[in-house]
Design a protein around this motif. Structure first.
Motif, PDB file in Angstrom:
ATOM      1  N   ILE A  36    -148.483 -39.718 -30.911  1.00 44.18           N
ATOM      2  CA  ILE A  36    -148.542 -39.297 -29.547  1.00 44.18           C
ATOM      3  C   ILE A  36    -147.803 -40.096 -28.611  1.00 44.18           C
ATOM      4  O   ILE A  36    -148.153 -41.166 -28.410  1.00 44.18           O
TER       5      ILE A  36
ATOM      6  N   THR B 166    -144.377 -35.232 -28.667  1.00 42.09           N
ATOM      7  CA  THR B 166    -145.101 -35.259 -29.708  1.00 42.09           C
ATOM      8  C   THR B 166    -144.263 -35.209 -30.953  1.00 42.09           C
ATOM      9  O   THR B 166    -143.932 -34.206 -31.602  1.00 42.09           O
TER      10      THR B 166
ATOM     11  N   THR C 209    -146.294 -34.033 -34.121  1.00 41.32           N
ATOM     12  CA  THR C 209    -147.689 -33.818 -33.861  1.00 41.32           C
ATOM     13  C   THR C 209    -147.905 -32.392 -32.645  1.00 41.32           C
ATOM     14  O   THR C 209    -146.530 -32.003 -32.140  1.00 41.32           O
TER      15      THR C 209
ATOM     16  N   VAL D 279    -150.915 -31.101 -29.547  1.00 37.87           N
ATOM     17  CA  VAL D 279    -151.984 -31.317 -29.012  1.00 37.87           C
ATOM     18  C   VAL D 279    -152.846 -29.903 -28.425  1.00 37.87           C
ATOM     19  O   VAL D 279    -152.048 -28.867 -28.518  1.00 37.87           O
ATOM     20  N   GLU D 280    -153.671 -29.891 -27.948  1.00 40.17           N
ATOM     21  CA  GLU D 280    -154.367 -28.836 -27.199  1.00 40.17           C
ATOM     22  C   GLU D 280    -154.510 -28.976 -25.818  1.00 40.17           C
ATOM     23  O   GLU D 280    -154.771 -30.306 -25.373  1.00 40.17           O
TER      24      GLU D 280
ATOM     25  N   TYR E 186    -155.175 -33.930 -22.324  1.00 43.32           N
ATOM     26  CA  TYR E 186    -154.941 -33.116 -23.210  1.00 43.32           C
ATOM     27  C   TYR E 186    -156.048 -33.474 -24.445  1.00 43.32           C
ATOM     28  O   TYR E 186    -156.770 -34.401 -24.355  1.00 43.32           O
ATOM     29  N   GLU E 187    -156.431 -32.649 -25.451  1.00 45.29           N
ATOM     30  CA  GLU E 187    -157.212 -32.790 -26.313  1.00 45.29           C
ATOM     31  C   GLU E 187    -156.668 -32.709 -27.760  1.00 45.29           C
ATOM     32  O   GLU E 187    -155.813 -32.156 -27.907  1.00 45.29           O
ATOM     33  N   LYS E 188    -157.455 -32.975 -28.889  1.00 41.20           N
ATOM     34  CA  LYS E 188    -157.416 -32.722 -30.406  1.00 41.20           C
ATOM     35  C   LYS E 188    -155.718 -32.861 -30.680  1.00 41.20           C
ATOM     36  O   LYS E 188    -155.111 -32.267 -31.076  1.00 41.20           O
ATOM     37  N   PRO E 189    -155.380 -34.396 -30.482  1.00 39.92           N
ATOM     38  CA  PRO E 189    -153.958 -34.616 -31.197  1.00 39.92           C
ATOM     39  C   PRO E 189    -154.410 -34.416 -32.456  1.00 39.92           C
ATOM     40  O   PRO E 189    -155.156 -34.702 -33.223  1.00 39.92           O
ATOM     41  N   GLN E 190    -153.018 -33.919 -33.342  1.00 35.51           N
ATOM     42  CA  GLN E 190    -153.096 -33.614 -34.487  1.00 35.51           C
ATOM     43  C   GLN E 190    -151.875 -33.638 -35.188  1.00 35.51           C
ATOM     44  O   GLN E 190    -150.642 -33.348 -34.497  1.00 35.51           O
TER      45      GLN E 190
END
Length: 267
Positions: A143, A163, A166, A168-169, A217-221
Motif C-alpha cells: 500500500i 496500490t 493491491t 482497498v475498499e 480506507y479499509e481492507k487492504p488486500q
C-alpha cells in the motif's frame, strides 16, 4: 455585586485547574507514547536496499545516503535514468502502528525520469519483504502512501493512495484503480512537510498532514489481477493484508527525510 465577583473568581480558579489537568494529561500521554526512531540520523543501520535489476543490498550509484543528519535520495552519481526504481526497507514487519515522517523534495529530477515521478516518492506500507522481490521487480506489492510536491503553479495533492499489486475498499466499495487522490493542499517548493499514517492491521488506514486527516480506507488486500498474487497469497487463501514491511522510494527525484518514527499500537 460581591456574589458575582466570588462566582467569577471560583469559575476562573476551576478553569485554571482544568487547564492544568489537561496539560498534565497531555504531558503524560506524550511520555507514554513510545515513538521509535527508524532513522538514527547517522547511518542506514536497520535498513536494506533493493533496486530493479540488482540483488538485494546493492545501493546503486550511492542513491540512498546519510548526509547532514538526513536520509537522502540523490542522483548526482547517475548519468541518466535507466528505469532502476529503488526501495529502502526497514527491518521487520508491522501491523498496528502510527508512522510519522518529515520529508521534502529538492533540486531537479534526473534526466529521463518519468513525468509522473517529478517530485514523487512514497511510504510503502504493508509491503512484501525485500527478500521476496524478484530481481527485475519495480515495486514491492504494498500500500503506497504517495508523496508529491507541486510545480509552483498547479494543484497537486500529496498523501495520496497508490496500490502496486493491491486493492482497498472505501465505504464498502472495492477500489481497483491504481491511484486515488487525498483531500490535501499542494506543497510547492522545497519546504518540509510533516505527515502521519495510522495503520490498524487489515482494518483501516488513515492519512494525516499536520494533524489533519486527508484520506482513509479499509481492507487492504492483494489484487488477484496482479502477477505476484499467487506467490504472496497465504496458505489460508485470505487476501486481506494485515501486516508487512515499511519502505521508502527512489523514483528519479531527489528527496530528503529528516524524521521517520514509529509508534506501535495495541491490536
Amino acid at each position: 455585586m460581591l456574589i458575582i465577583v466570588v462566582i467569577m473568581m471560583v469559575t476562573a480558579c476551576n478553569s485554571g485547574k482544568k487547564s492544568q489537568q489537561e496539560q498534565t494529561k497531555s504531558a503524560q500521554a506524550s511520555v507514554e507514547e513510545n515513538w521509535i526512531p527508524l532513522f538514527n540520523g547517522k547511518n542506514l543501520e536497520g535498513w536494506q536496499i533493493k533496486f530493479t535489476g540488482y540483488e538485494l543490498g546493492y545501493n546503486l550509484n550511492n542513491t540512498f545516503r546519510v548526509e547532514d543528519g538526513l536520509l537522502r535520495v540523490r542522483y548526482d552519481d547517475w548519468d541518466d535514468w535507466g528505469g532502476q526504481f529503488g526501495h529502502i526497507f526497514y527491518d521487520g514487519e508491522f501491523s498496528h502502528y502510527r508512522l510519522r515522517v518529515e520529508y521534502r523534495f529538492v533540486g531537479k529530477q534526473i534526466e529521463g525520469g518519468p513525468g509522473w515521478a517529478y517530485r514523487n516518492n512514497g511510504l510503502m506500507l504493508h509491503g512484501q519483504s525485500a527478500e521476496s522481490m524478484e530481481i527485475d521487480q519495480d515495486f514491492p506489492v504494498s500500500i503506497e502512501v504517495q508523496l508529491l510536491g507541486g510545480n509552483g503553479k498547479n494543484e497537486r495533492s500529496t498523501m495520496n493512495l497508490c496500490t502496486p499489486g493491491t486493492n482497498v475498499e472505501m465505504d464498502g466499495i472495492l477500489i481497483e484503480q491504481h491511484c486515488t487522490n487525498s483531500g490535501s493542499e499542494t506543497f510547492h517548493g522545497d519546504q518540509w512537510v510533516s505527515v502521519e499514517v495510522e495503520v490498524k492491521g487489515g482494518e483501516v488506514i488513515r492519512h494525516f498532514i499536520e494533524g489533519k486527516e486527508v484520506m482513509s480506507y479499509e481492507k487492504p488486500q492483494l489484487d488477484p489481477r496482479e502477477q505476484y498474487y499467487e506467490k504472496l497469497l497465504p496458505a489460508d487463501g485470505n487476501k486481506i493484508i494485515s501486516q508487512g514491511t515499511i519502505s521508502l522510494q527512489a523514483e528519479s527525484h531527489p528527496t530528503d527525510f529528516r524524521k521517520i518514527e514509529l509508534l506501535i499500537l495495541e491490536e
